[in-house]
Design a protein around this motif. Structure first.
Motif, PDB file in Angstrom:
ATOM      1  N   ASP A 308       0.720  -1.249   0.016  1.00  0.00           N
ATOM      2  CA  ASP A 308      -0.030   0.031  -0.080  1.00  0.00           C
ATOM      3  C   ASP A 308       0.843   1.212  -0.054  1.00  0.00           C
ATOM      4  OD1 ASP A 308      -2.485  -1.459  -0.045  1.00  0.00           O
ATOM      5  OD2 ASP A 308      -2.125  -1.545   2.223  1.00  0.00           O
ATOM      6  N   ILE A 309       1.996   1.130  -0.107  1.00  0.00           N
ATOM      7  CA  ILE A 309       3.051   2.279  -0.086  1.00  0.00           C
ATOM      8  C   ILE A 309       3.121   2.877  -1.702  1.00  0.00           C
ATOM      9  CG2 ILE A 309       5.402   3.243   0.415  1.00  0.00           C
ATOM     10  CD1 ILE A 309       5.521   1.000   2.597  1.00  0.00           C
ATOM     11  N   ASN A 310       3.245   4.062  -1.895  1.00  0.00           N
ATOM     12  CA  ASN A 310       3.878   4.428  -3.158  1.00  0.00           C
ATOM     13  C   ASN A 310       4.975   4.161  -3.798  1.00  0.00           C
ATOM     14  OD1 ASN A 310       5.604   6.769  -2.967  1.00  0.00           O
ATOM     15  ND2 ASN A 310       4.057   7.699  -1.546  1.00  0.00           N
ATOM     16  N   ALA A 311       5.153   4.161  -4.887  1.00  0.00           N
ATOM     17  CA  ALA A 311       6.377   3.337  -5.619  1.00  0.00           C
ATOM     18  C   ALA A 311       7.692   4.207  -5.207  1.00  0.00           C
ATOM     19  CB  ALA A 311       6.385   3.723  -6.954  1.00  0.00           C
ATOM     20  N   GLY A 312       7.636   5.527  -5.134  1.00  0.00           N
ATOM     21  CA  GLY A 312       8.731   6.195  -4.452  1.00  0.00           C
ATOM     22  C   GLY A 312       9.151   5.754  -3.185  1.00  0.00           C
ATOM     23  N   GLN A 313       8.434   5.730  -2.189  1.00  0.00           N
ATOM     24  CA  GLN A 313       8.709   5.522  -0.999  1.00  0.00           C
ATOM     25  C   GLN A 313       9.156   4.000  -0.919  1.00  0.00           C
ATOM     26  OE1 GLN A 313       4.803   6.655   1.019  1.00  0.00           O
ATOM     27  NE2 GLN A 313       5.868   8.422   1.807  1.00  0.00           N
ATOM     28  N   GLY A 314       8.422   3.257  -1.434  1.00  0.00           N
ATOM     29  CA  GLY A 314       8.619   1.682  -1.642  1.00  0.00           C
ATOM     30  C   GLY A 314      10.058   1.498  -2.052  1.00  0.00           C
ATOM     31  N   LEU A 315      10.644   2.217  -2.992  1.00  0.00           N
ATOM     32  CA  LEU A 315      11.769   1.882  -3.392  1.00  0.00           C
ATOM     33  C   LEU A 315      12.936   2.381  -2.555  1.00  0.00           C
ATOM     34  CD1 LEU A 315      13.585   1.036  -5.827  1.00  0.00           C
ATOM     35  CD2 LEU A 315      13.147   3.116  -7.046  1.00  0.00           C
ATOM     36  N   ALA A 316      12.665   3.458  -1.917  1.00  0.00           N
ATOM     37  CA  ALA A 316      13.533   3.904  -1.128  1.00  0.00           C
ATOM     38  C   ALA A 316      13.493   2.758   0.244  1.00  0.00           C
ATOM     39  CB  ALA A 316      13.100   5.185  -0.283  1.00  0.00           C
ATOM     40  N   LEU A 317      12.584   2.124   0.583  1.00  0.00           N
ATOM     41  CA  LEU A 317      12.220   1.166   1.814  1.00  0.00           C
ATOM     42  C   LEU A 317      13.230  -0.164   1.184  1.00  0.00           C
ATOM     43  CD1 LEU A 317       8.896   1.438   3.096  1.00  0.00           C
ATOM     44  CD2 LEU A 317      11.177   1.673   4.331  1.00  0.00           C
ATOM     45  N   ASN A 318      13.031  -0.292  -0.190  1.00  0.00           N
ATOM     46  CA  ASN A 318      13.915  -1.364  -1.165  1.00  0.00           C
ATOM     47  C   ASN A 318      15.209  -1.492  -0.862  1.00  0.00           C
ATOM     48  OD1 ASN A 318      13.020  -3.035  -4.236  1.00  0.00           O
ATOM     49  ND2 ASN A 318      13.950  -3.800  -2.167  1.00  0.00           N
ATOM     50  N   ILE A 319      15.778  -0.209  -1.069  1.00  0.00           N
ATOM     51  CA  ILE A 319      17.142  -0.053  -0.855  1.00  0.00           C
ATOM     52  C   ILE A 319      17.643  -0.221   0.572  1.00  0.00           C
ATOM     53  CG2 ILE A 319      18.997   1.726  -0.865  1.00  0.00           C
ATOM     54  CD1 ILE A 319      17.663   3.191  -2.961  1.00  0.00           C
ATOM     55  N   GLY A 320      16.847  -0.100   1.789  1.00  0.00           N
ATOM     56  CA  GLY A 320      17.400  -0.256   3.025  1.00  0.00           C
ATOM     57  C   GLY A 320      17.040  -1.685   3.286  1.00  0.00           C
ATOM     58  N   TRP A 321      16.053  -2.450   2.842  1.00  0.00           N
ATOM     59  CA  TRP A 321      15.879  -3.706   2.671  1.00  0.00           C
ATOM     60  C   TRP A 321      17.125  -4.662   2.265  1.00  0.00           C
ATOM     61  CZ3 TRP A 321      13.252  -7.201   5.442  1.00  0.00           C
ATOM     62  CH2 TRP A 321      12.959  -8.320   4.708  1.00  0.00           C
ATOM     63  N   ILE A 322      17.852  -4.100   1.055  1.00  0.00           N
ATOM     64  CA  ILE A 322      18.640  -4.772   0.431  1.00  0.00           C
ATOM     65  C   ILE A 322      20.090  -4.691   1.177  1.00  0.00           C
ATOM     66  CG2 ILE A 322      20.122  -4.693  -1.667  1.00  0.00           C
ATOM     67  CD1 ILE A 322      17.628  -4.165  -3.333  1.00  0.00           C
ATOM     68  N   LEU A 323      20.201  -3.398   1.677  1.00  0.00           N
ATOM     69  CA  LEU A 323      21.377  -3.198   2.526  1.00  0.00           C
ATOM     70  C   LEU A 323      21.377  -4.108   3.932  1.00  0.00           C
ATOM     71  CD1 LEU A 323      21.694   0.723   2.254  1.00  0.00           C
ATOM     72  CD2 LEU A 323      23.317  -1.339   1.273  1.00  0.00           C
ATOM     73  N   LEU A 324      20.052  -4.376   4.303  1.00  0.00           N
ATOM     74  CA  LEU A 324      19.970  -5.251   5.615  1.00  0.00           C
ATOM     75  C   LEU A 324      20.338  -6.648   5.047  1.00  0.00           C
ATOM     76  CD1 LEU A 324      18.891  -5.652   8.517  1.00  0.00           C
ATOM     77  CD2 LEU A 324      16.799  -5.950   7.756  1.00  0.00           C
ATOM     78  N   ILE A 325      19.914  -7.176   4.093  1.00  0.00           N
ATOM     79  CA  ILE A 325      20.037  -8.676   3.478  1.00  0.00           C
ATOM     80  C   ILE A 325      21.626  -8.852   3.618  1.00  0.00           C
ATOM     81  CG2 ILE A 325      20.009 -10.080   1.587  1.00  0.00           C
ATOM     82  CD1 ILE A 325      17.087  -8.824   1.128  1.00  0.00           C
ATOM     83  N   PHE A 326      22.333  -7.606   2.790  1.00  0.00           N
ATOM     84  CA  PHE A 326      23.501  -7.798   2.785  1.00  0.00           C
ATOM     85  C   PHE A 326      24.581  -7.946   4.182  1.00  0.00           C
ATOM     86  CE2 PHE A 326      27.863  -5.778   2.457  1.00  0.00           C
ATOM     87  CZ  PHE A 326      28.393  -6.473   1.387  1.00  0.00           C
ATOM     88  N   ALA A 327      23.996  -7.041   5.366  1.00  0.00           N
ATOM     89  CA  ALA A 327      24.725  -6.649   6.476  1.00  0.00           C
ATOM     90  C   ALA A 327      24.335  -8.036   7.314  1.00  0.00           C
ATOM     91  CB  ALA A 327      24.165  -5.443   7.271  1.00  0.00           C
ATOM     92  N   VAL A 328      23.243  -8.638   7.356  1.00  0.00           N
ATOM     93  CA  VAL A 328      22.819  -9.936   7.921  1.00  0.00           C
ATOM     94  C   VAL A 328      23.854 -11.139   7.516  1.00  0.00           C
ATOM     95  CG1 VAL A 328      21.351 -11.756   8.511  1.00  0.00           C
ATOM     96  CG2 VAL A 328      20.377  -9.263   8.681  1.00  0.00           C
ATOM     97  N   GLY A 329      23.953 -11.201   5.971  1.00  0.00           N
ATOM     98  CA  GLY A 329      24.848 -12.150   5.274  1.00  0.00           C
ATOM     99  C   GLY A 329      26.350 -11.918   6.093  1.00  0.00           C
ATOM    100  N   ILE A 330      26.945 -10.716   5.985  1.00  0.00           N
ATOM    101  CA  ILE A 330      28.368 -10.564   6.529  1.00  0.00           C
ATOM    102  C   ILE A 330      28.035 -10.990   7.814  1.00  0.00           C
ATOM    103  CG2 ILE A 330      29.953  -8.614   7.039  1.00  0.00           C
ATOM    104  CD1 ILE A 330      29.624  -9.203   3.867  1.00  0.00           C
TER     105      ILE A 330
END
Length: 377
Positions: A308-330
């Motif tokens: 239910d989030i607009n595309a701009g905000q969702g993409l910003a959250l997407n970047i944070g989500w990806i960085l979290l995936i990377f950090a957890v893997g490390i």
């Protein structure tokens, strides 16, 4: 004492895996958005997977070109690597099994058939091709000593001919991979290109002008081409995408990766314990997040959270989500390294040496004896 790795190259290793992680986890709904800005930026973020592949393997190739490989060294390298793959494959399967069938948290396995298949793939991660990169890497490492000998025996002229022909076939043309894919052939192709420059043209590797030219031309062609495709796709509502930069065998990725390797080579060698530590753990974000049931769950979870989030905000959250995936893997790999130091790596190569001695002293002579018997029949 083991020499510390050059942190210039190790920093690029971290960047490469970040690019690969972004390629896999930028949400498809943003990549195919009809909003030009969102679609362009999403494709920009996800379009550097090919560069990440080139760079990640290119760093390994850089060192392999300068080594004196033997088949024993290759098998020993695979032996060590396989232990990591088993840890993550069997560990991921066990954790997801418990989360689904004991805790009832999430349906990671859609059926018992999928559960069985995933279990078998986890026990044999290389043979099953559970992850394309580790399988291709293992195959390449095993044939590397023979590739090196063949290329060196062929000499500079023949090697140059091989480089020119293969680059003409796969390096230039977009859209048509011509049997090239994410497999061991890609690594052989990339290694042949880099080995030629590394062995015969160190003068070019030291050229600052060439370094800048390669990066500018590679990024310019790749990003320019992909930008046009993104904008046109948004305007016509095309529900597909194509990124030239994402082809690991094409010149935009190859040129940019080589330019970045030259940057690391030309800089004064540096040694950062922090960078080297993170770089040593960079395989983990890939194998953990791209374990098939985990990858599906990560993507489905993010799509549900941002429905239910607009595309701009969702993409910003997407970047944070990806960085979290990377950090957890490390972070997980730091834990694995600690566990390995006190368990399977306490006597790092003792089991391998025992295995190798058995093969040399008993198995190989036995097979030679059997061959002689068959020949004499």
């Amino acid at each position: 004492m083991k020499a510390s790795r050059n942190s210039n190259f190790e920093l690029l290793r971290i960047v490469a895996m970040l690019l690969i992680t972004f390629c896999h986890f930028v949400a498809w709904k943003y990549i195919t958005s009809n909003t030009i800005a969102v679609r362009w930026f999403a494709n920009f973020l996800s379009g550097f997977g090919g560069l990440g592949d080139c760079l990640f393997f290119g760093i390994t190739s850089w060192y392999m070109c300068a080594s004196k490989p033997t088949f024993k060294k290759s098998v020993r390298r695979v032996w060590q690597f396989e232990k990591q793959l088993w840890f993550y494959a069997i560990g991921s399967f066990a954790v997801l099994f418990v989360l689904q069938y004991v805790c009832g948290l999430y349906p990671f396995f859609a059926s018992k058939g999928e559960l069985l298949k995933q279990g078998m793939d986890s026990v044999l991660p290389v043979i099953s091709g559970l992850w394309w990169y580790p399988t291709a890497y293992v195959l390449f490492v095993l044939i590397h000593p023979f590739i090196n000998r063949c290329l060196q025996a062929a000499g500079k002229k023949v090697h140059r001919g091989l480089v020119l022909v293969t680059f003409a076939i796969w390096g230039v043309m977009p859209f048509f991979p011509i049997n090239m894919d994410l497999n061991v052939l890609l690594f052989v192709y990339q290694y042949a290109l880099l080995a030629y420059i590394r062995w015969y043209h160190d003068d070019l590797l030291k050229s600052r002008k060439l370094k800048k030219t390669l990066i500018v031309v590679g990024l310019g062609a790749g990003v320019g081409f992909d930008s046009v495709v993104s904008i046109v796709g948004a305007l016509v509502g095309w529900n597909h995408t194509y990124t030239y930069m994402n082809q690991a065998w094409s010149f935009p990725s190859l040129f940019t990766a080589l330019g970045l390797l030259m940057w690391a080579y030309q800089r004064e060698e540096g040694h950062s314990a922090g960078i080297n530590a993170i770089a040593s753990a960079t395989l983990a974000p890939f194998v953990l997040s791209m374990y098939p049931p985990t990858a599906h769950a990560l993507k489905a979870t993010f799509d549900a959270w941002t429905g239910d989030i607009n595309a701009g905000q969702g993409l910003a959250l997407n970047i944070g989500w990806i960085l979290l995936i990377f950090a957890v893997g490390i972070a997980f790999d730091f834990i694995r390294q600690t566990l390995f130091k006190i368990t399977v790596d306490r006597n790092k190569y003792s089991c391998f040496e025992a295995f190798w001695s058995y093969m040399q002293d008993r198995f190989v002579p036995y097979m030679c004896k059997m061959r002689s018997k068959v020949a004499n029949c």
